[in-house]
Design a protein around this motif. Structure first.
Motif, PDB file in Angstrom:
ATOM      1  N   UNK A   1      43.294  26.366  33.649  1.00  0.00           N
ATOM      2  CA  UNK A   1      41.944  26.578  33.105  1.00  0.00           C
ATOM      3  C   UNK A   1      41.152  27.520  34.001  1.00  0.00           C
ATOM      4  N   UNK A   2      41.325  27.356  35.330  1.00  0.00           N
ATOM      5  CA  UNK A   2      40.650  28.240  36.285  1.00  0.00           C
ATOM      6  C   UNK A   2      41.152  29.672  36.123  1.00  0.00           C
ATOM      7  N   UNK A   3      42.466  29.821  35.959  1.00  0.00           N
ATOM      8  CA  UNK A   3      43.053  31.156  35.761  1.00  0.00           C
ATOM      9  C   UNK A   3      42.469  31.817  34.524  1.00  0.00           C
ATOM     10  N   UNK A   4      42.340  31.051  33.465  1.00  0.00           N
ATOM     11  CA  UNK A   4      41.788  31.594  32.222  1.00  0.00           C
ATOM     12  C   UNK A   4      40.349  32.062  32.410  1.00  0.00           C
ATOM     13  N   UNK A   5      39.555  31.286  33.134  1.00  0.00           N
ATOM     14  CA  UNK A   5      38.160  31.635  33.363  1.00  0.00           C
ATOM     15  C   UNK A   5      38.036  32.890  34.225  1.00  0.00           C
ATOM     16  N   UNK A   6      38.856  32.958  35.265  1.00  0.00           N
ATOM     17  CA  UNK A   6      38.808  34.135  36.139  1.00  0.00           C
ATOM     18  C   UNK A   6      39.322  35.383  35.428  1.00  0.00           C
ATOM     19  N   UNK A   7      40.241  35.210  34.503  1.00  0.00           N
ATOM     20  CA  UNK A   7      40.727  36.350  33.707  1.00  0.00           C
ATOM     21  C   UNK A   7      39.602  36.932  32.862  1.00  0.00           C
ATOM     22  N   UNK A   8      38.766  36.059  32.320  1.00  0.00           N
ATOM     23  CA  UNK A   8      37.626  36.528  31.529  1.00  0.00           C
ATOM     24  C   UNK A   8      36.673  37.348  32.391  1.00  0.00           C
ATOM     25  N   UNK A   9      36.461  36.915  33.627  1.00  0.00           N
ATOM     26  CA  UNK A   9      35.560  37.638  34.533  1.00  0.00           C
ATOM     27  C   UNK A   9      36.098  39.035  34.812  1.00  0.00           C
ATOM     28  N   UNK A  10      37.410  39.119  35.063  1.00  0.00           N
ATOM     29  CA  UNK A  10      38.034  40.427  35.349  1.00  0.00           C
ATOM     30  C   UNK A  10      37.925  41.344  34.146  1.00  0.00           C
ATOM     31  N   UNK A  11      38.198  40.814  32.956  1.00  0.00           N
ATOM     32  CA  UNK A  11      38.119  41.631  31.744  1.00  0.00           C
ATOM     33  C   UNK A  11      36.699  42.136  31.515  1.00  0.00           C
ATOM     34  N   UNK A  12      35.710  41.297  31.808  1.00  0.00           N
ATOM     35  CA  UNK A  12      34.316  41.703  31.643  1.00  0.00           C
ATOM     36  C   UNK A  12      33.961  42.829  32.610  1.00  0.00           C
ATOM     37  N   UNK A  13      34.443  42.725  33.852  1.00  0.00           N
ATOM     38  CA  UNK A  13      34.193  43.779  34.839  1.00  0.00           C
ATOM     39  C   UNK A  13      34.838  45.092  34.410  1.00  0.00           C
ATOM     40  N   UNK A  14      36.007  45.020  33.793  1.00  0.00           N
ATOM     41  CA  UNK A  14      36.691  46.235  33.322  1.00  0.00           C
ATOM     42  C   UNK A  14      35.910  46.899  32.202  1.00  0.00           C
TER      43      UNK A  14
ATOM     44  N   UNK B   1      31.252  48.102  39.616  1.00  0.00           N
ATOM     45  CA  UNK B   1      31.675  48.555  40.928  1.00  0.00           C
ATOM     46  C   UNK B   1      33.159  48.270  41.127  1.00  0.00           C
ATOM     47  N   UNK B   2      33.891  49.279  41.531  1.00  0.00           N
ATOM     48  CA  UNK B   2      35.340  49.158  41.659  1.00  0.00           C
ATOM     49  C   UNK B   2      35.740  48.118  42.689  1.00  0.00           C
ATOM     50  N   UNK B   3      34.971  48.025  43.784  1.00  0.00           N
ATOM     51  CA  UNK B   3      35.305  47.073  44.830  1.00  0.00           C
ATOM     52  C   UNK B   3      35.140  45.639  44.337  1.00  0.00           C
ATOM     53  N   UNK B   4      34.125  45.391  43.517  1.00  0.00           N
ATOM     54  CA  UNK B   4      33.926  44.056  42.949  1.00  0.00           C
ATOM     55  C   UNK B   4      35.079  43.704  42.013  1.00  0.00           C
ATOM     56  N   UNK B   5      35.532  44.695  41.266  1.00  0.00           N
ATOM     57  CA  UNK B   5      36.647  44.483  40.359  1.00  0.00           C
ATOM     58  C   UNK B   5      37.920  44.165  41.125  1.00  0.00           C
ATOM     59  N   UNK B   6      38.149  44.871  42.227  1.00  0.00           N
ATOM     60  CA  UNK B   6      39.345  44.640  43.036  1.00  0.00           C
ATOM     61  C   UNK B   6      39.314  43.235  43.639  1.00  0.00           C
ATOM     62  N   UNK B   7      38.150  42.835  44.141  1.00  0.00           N
ATOM     63  CA  UNK B   7      38.013  41.503  44.742  1.00  0.00           C
ATOM     64  C   UNK B   7      38.274  40.402  43.711  1.00  0.00           C
ATOM     65  N   UNK B   8      37.711  40.574  42.510  1.00  0.00           N
ATOM     66  CA  UNK B   8      37.908  39.571  41.463  1.00  0.00           C
ATOM     67  C   UNK B   8      39.369  39.507  41.036  1.00  0.00           C
ATOM     68  N   UNK B   9      40.008  40.661  40.969  1.00  0.00           N
ATOM     69  CA  UNK B   9      41.419  40.706  40.577  1.00  0.00           C
ATOM     70  C   UNK B   9      42.305  40.038  41.620  1.00  0.00           C
ATOM     71  N   UNK B  10      41.993  40.276  42.887  1.00  0.00           N
ATOM     72  CA  UNK B  10      42.777  39.657  43.959  1.00  0.00           C
ATOM     73  C   UNK B  10      42.621  38.134  43.934  1.00  0.00           C
TER      74      UNK B  10
ATOM     75  N   UNK C   1      44.713  36.856  41.170  1.00  0.00           N
ATOM     76  CA  UNK C   1      46.127  36.914  41.511  1.00  0.00           C
ATOM     77  C   UNK C   1      46.542  35.710  42.362  1.00  0.00           C
ATOM     78  N   UNK C   2      45.710  35.338  43.336  1.00  0.00           N
ATOM     79  CA  UNK C   2      46.019  34.193  44.188  1.00  0.00           C
ATOM     80  C   UNK C   2      46.061  32.897  43.379  1.00  0.00           C
ATOM     81  N   UNK C   3      45.094  32.734  42.465  1.00  0.00           N
ATOM     82  CA  UNK C   3      45.061  31.532  41.638  1.00  0.00           C
ATOM     83  C   UNK C   3      46.273  31.478  40.714  1.00  0.00           C
ATOM     84  N   UNK C   4      46.665  32.630  40.180  1.00  0.00           N
ATOM     85  CA  UNK C   4      47.845  32.699  39.304  1.00  0.00           C
ATOM     86  C   UNK C   4      49.110  32.349  40.072  1.00  0.00           C
ATOM     87  N   UNK C   5      49.191  32.809  41.329  1.00  0.00           N
ATOM     88  CA  UNK C   5      50.349  32.487  42.156  1.00  0.00           C
ATOM     89  C   UNK C   5      50.437  30.977  42.412  1.00  0.00           C
TER      90      UNK C   5
END
Length: 638
Positions: free
Chosen positions: A303-316, A321-330, A333-337
């Motif tokens: 559920x957390x992964x799904x929520x964070x995926x929505x945040x990344x898609x919204x930033x895209x 800001x590219x740095x904010x997008x990179x941080x959210x993606x990272x 990635x950790x949560x998905x792992x």
């Protein structure tokens, strides 16, 4: 003194293709002296584009047999007398077969047997003689050759359908009818017929739109439009290699499979072909178990992964800001792992997993069973790998497919696209901009000189401004402005124009902004340079102001960004600091940092969108229509 006599001009001799007996149609139809081939015997092959059948006019002598007289009948039957012994019907039946058949059908009198009836009714009537006129094309050029086939040589029902392949031998003659064709081939022998199942052949219908043709990419090059685009594409490919070879660049094949994210953050196709992944995917529908020792629910983590995926898609979507997008993606990635680890542990406890492992002759399956020792993906760019060869060979280039796992629908971007990448040692930003513009102009000039007939077809059927657009590129230099200057210019000119996104310094320029810049404001190619560092990859050289980097984009009408380039960071400390700032995995860039540790050099280069160049040349709007076998999200047919 010998008498000088006028001699007839010598006929041109068509040369067969080196690896076949046939003559390629382009050598005849685009020779410049088509009539010079009249009288020559050739073998040609091709596919029927259009056809028609014309019935032959019967000769007067063949229309009806000569009438039989009573005297002739008696002469042939001496035992009989014309005085009442022979009826008119007998004469007609015996001497005029056609009328005898009619009388039989009408039940008329006459001395004939049942066998005569059967013979007359079962006799097949041969089809009337005709001539087939076929327009064939073998893909070598736009023009078609008119082929004339008598029905005595080949039945019309075998050769008339669109898509039929024929190989024919005959003599080239002046065209017997007025029209677009100057010559025709009078066929004397058919060597091959490749018939089509007309009701199933997708090109049997006329004028299929391009979006429908994408459903049958294996047949669409038989259409004149797609065939023309592919010849233009082939010419551009040859021109790209020619420019690089003429200017001292060496061709280097860079890897498609890599562990390095060439941009620091990009949408990649991850390669997961190990035994571990296969076993998990094969059992993905089985019930999942909770690891009680961890006291963490897999469902909660998902559920957390799904929520964070929505945040990344919204930033895209918002081009934040590219740095904010990179941080959210990272973070995602950790949560998905973590979710993957929990799922792997649960699978390892299930009996079904053990059975599958035994079946594959493994008692214990771990991530080490992957084909590669590290996580790999398809490359999005070959520029980083090119740098290692530029640091040894000087000037290098690569030409190949690049991959992006993008799910958004875009006419200018699909999953697999071809790119020309060039890297130059001892060069800086301005050198790269000069090279990119020269390369672009060279390709435009090549098309006008080498593809004149294909470009005429594009002009007539696809884009009435295509040739003018190419000329403008050749005769004029691209306008060069900085990112800041471009932003200020658009703010002044677009005061009355409402755009979806406001123009703010530091944000990436959207397709809407770039289109307004080149299509409405300047109406010509524009080179934008010195971008904010947060909108460009990590490896681009930082400028002295600390805010911008030495990157550039060549933006062209109808397409948008055709070239993206930069001077790359040669300073070890600056590059390593940037990698840490963005939180990138340092281990995957160690080899790249080695180039700065040992014999560093200033260098610059760019990536040229080859498929986008075909779009620019032809005026088409969708990249899927200029790629032989397009791959896009959710759509792949072969």
């Amino acid at each position: 003194m010998s008498e000088q006599k006028d001699s007839a001009p010598a006929s041109a001799t068509p040369v067969p293709f080196k690896y076949s007996t046939r003559v390629v149609l382009k050598t005849i139809l685009e020779s410049g002296d088509t009539l010079g081939f009249v009288g020559q015997r050739v073998v040609v092959g091709g596919w029927v584009k259009s056809s028609k059948e014309v019935r032959k006019e019967p000769s007067p002598a063949a229309e009806q047999p000569p009438a039989a007289t009573v005297d002739q009948y008696v002469g042939a039957n001496p035992g009989r007398s014309p005085s009442g012994d022979v009826s008119c019907s007998e004469i007609l039946q015996s001497r005029i077969p056609f009328i005898r058949s009619i009388l039989k059908m009408l039940g008329g009198g006459g001395n004939y047997s049942v066998r005569d009836k059967l013979e007359v009714s079962s006799a097949p009537r041969p089809p009337p003689p005709s001539i087939s006129f076929l327009q064939i094309n073998d893909g070598s050029c736009v023009s078609t050759l008119l082929v004339v086939v008598d029905s005595s040589i080949a039945s019309p029902c075998q050769i008339l359908h669109t898509g039929t392949c024929i190989v024919a031998e005959g003599e080239i003659k002046r065209c017997s009818t007025e029209g677009k064709h100057v010559i025709e081939l009078k066929v004397e022998r058919i060597l091959h017929i490749g018939r089509v199942e007309y009701d199933k052949y997708p090109l049997s219908k006329k004028q299929l739109p391009l979006n429908q043709l994408r459903e049958c990419p294996h047949f669409r090059p038989r259409t004149t439009t797609v065939a023309t685009v592919m010849r233009i594409r082939s010419a551009l490919s040859f021109a790209a290699h020619t420019f690089n070879q003429n200017n001292g660049f060496l061709c280097v094949q860079v890897p498609i499979i890599t562990i390095t994210d060439s941009e620091g953050f990009s949408e990649k196709f991850q390669i997961t072909n190990g035994v571990f992944e296969k076993l998990i995917m094969s059992k993905k529908d089985e019930p999942k178990m909770i690891d009680d020792t961890e006291n963490v629910s897999l469902d909660v983590i998902k559920a957390v992964v799904k929520e964070k995926s929505k945040i990344v898609e919204e930033l895209k979507r918002t081009d934040s800001n590219r740095e904010a997008l990179i941080a959210a993606t990272k973070d995602l990635q950790k949560t998905s792992e973590l979710a993957a680890q929990l799922e792997a542990k649960e699978k390892s406890k299930s009996k079904s997993f053990s059975k599958a492992a035994d079946h594959n002759h493994h008692t214990t399956t771990t991530a080490s069973d992957n084909f590669f020792s590290a996580q790999t993906h398809l490359t999005v760019s070959g520029r980083l790998h090119l740098e290692s060869y530029a640091s040894s060979l000087g000037n290098v280039y690569a030409f190949g497919p690049r991959f992006r796992a993008i799910k958004t629908e875009s006419p200018k971007q699909v999953a697999e696209m071809w790119t020309v990448e060039m890297e130059m040692a001892f060069s800086q930003l301005e050198d790269a901009m000069n090279c990119a513009e020269d390369f672009f102009k060279f390709l435009c000039k090549w098309l006008l000189e080498k593809c004149s007939e294909d470009m005429k077809f594009v002009l007539k059927r696809m884009d009435k401004n295509c040739i003018e657009r190419l000329h403008l590129v050749i005769l004029n230099s691209a306008l060069r402005i900085s990112y800041t200057e471009a932003l200020e210019a658009m703010k002044k000119h677009s005061a009355d124009k409402k755009m979806e996104r406001k123009l703010e310094w530091g944000a990436a320029l959207t397709t809407e902004h770039l289109s307004y810049l080149v299509d409405e404001m300047y109406k010509r190619p524009v080179i934008i340079y010195n971008y904010p560092k947060q909108v460009k990859p990590f490896y681009v050289r930082q400028n002295d102001d600390g805010r911008t980097v030495a990157a550039f984009d060549l933006v062209v009408p109808k397409v948008g960004v055709l070239v993206s380039g930069s001077q790359n960071e040669e300073r070890f400390n600056v590059l390593s600091t940037r990698i840490k700032e963005l939180g990138l995995g340092a281990e995957q860039y160690e080899w790249y940092l080695d180039l700065r540790r040992h014999g560093t050099v200033k260098h610059a280069g760019f990536s040229f969108g080859f498929d986008l160049m075909v779009l620019f040349a032809t005026g088409l709007a969708d990249a899927r229509d200029v790629i032989p076998f397009p791959r896009s999200y959710g759509k792949i047919s072969n």
